[in-house]
Design a protein around this motif. Sequence first.
Motif: not given
Ligand SMILES: C[S@@+](CC[C@H](N)C(=O)[O-])C[C@H]1O[C@@H](n2cnc3c(N)ncnc32)[C@H](O)[C@@H]1O
Length: 291
Positions: A93, A99, A122, A124, A127, A144-147, A172, A193-195, A216-217
Amino acid sequence: MSNTCLEILNQAVERLRSAGIDRPRTNAELLLGAVLNKNKVDLYLNKDQVLTSDEIERFTQWIEERISHRPVQYIIGTVEFFGLEFKVDERVLIPRPETETLVEVVIEQLAHKEKPKMIDLGTGSGAIAISLAASLKSPFIYATDVSKEALEVAKENAIKNKVENQIEFFSGDLFGPLKNENLEGQIDCVVSNPPYVSKEELETLPEEIKDYEPIVALESVKDGLFFHKKIIEDSLDFLNKGGFLALETAFGQAGKLADLIRQNENYSHIGTVKDLGGIDRVVKAVKRSAD
Ligand SMILES: C[S@@+](CC[C@H](N)C(=O)[O-])C[C@H]1O[C@@H](n2cnc3c(N)ncnc32)[C@H](O)[C@@H]1O
């Protein structure tokens, strides 16, 4: 036809305008500035500079990409966030200005703490974690990040910003990969900052977002607070007494999120913080210290 900086810029502005791209001049200036490695002022100061054929070819290609709605930040490959430069591409993202408010809220809370331990869920592009690592007093951050793809970018960004020794990245689901790290009750701050975009809302977003940024983000499984609810609950295992929770949320959701946290008697000092646009964007809370 002239190949001067100003001529080429003006042609691109018209091309973007007729393709219906918002803010055509700003877009063209950013892209040409990146091709020529000049800021906006220098572009106009050097308006008579003749561009090489390579420069024109690259700029033309980038304008075409922009007409296909690819975001400027992915085309250029970088974005500025919290005064730092981050590499970005379609694996992550694009960090948003709002943010930065989340980062500021955490810094305000932990500014005086030596060696705070934090978790960024999450992460990403990294940042938030990287901005905190660069701003606080010798912090250590578990991110952590799932991606897995996003984590590759985040690791590059940590190195680029010289904070790679202060962040460990885990792949994870939310806290899942941290379960064997003996961090329970040790963490000063959980930030995320979750989805938070619902499925229906996703369809209404501009092409720049829905066709290019990782789904996924963006997408929250049910409503926009699916991940927040899990984080509120599971943070209690990791936060120390008095530990701080800070979450970003969507437009119009902060009140609901704050109410959700209020329903959990393990939190106190619950509040919302507005972003620079005046929108309630961040919800913060403290884990109660009494048993
Ligand atoms: C809204 S983005 C935020 C990215 C970054 N933190 C930012 O603020 O720019 C959400 C992030 O959560 C990750 N994500 C989604 N589902 C997740 C999960 N179940 N566990 C961990 N990370 C997850 C996504 O891959 C993405 O990178």
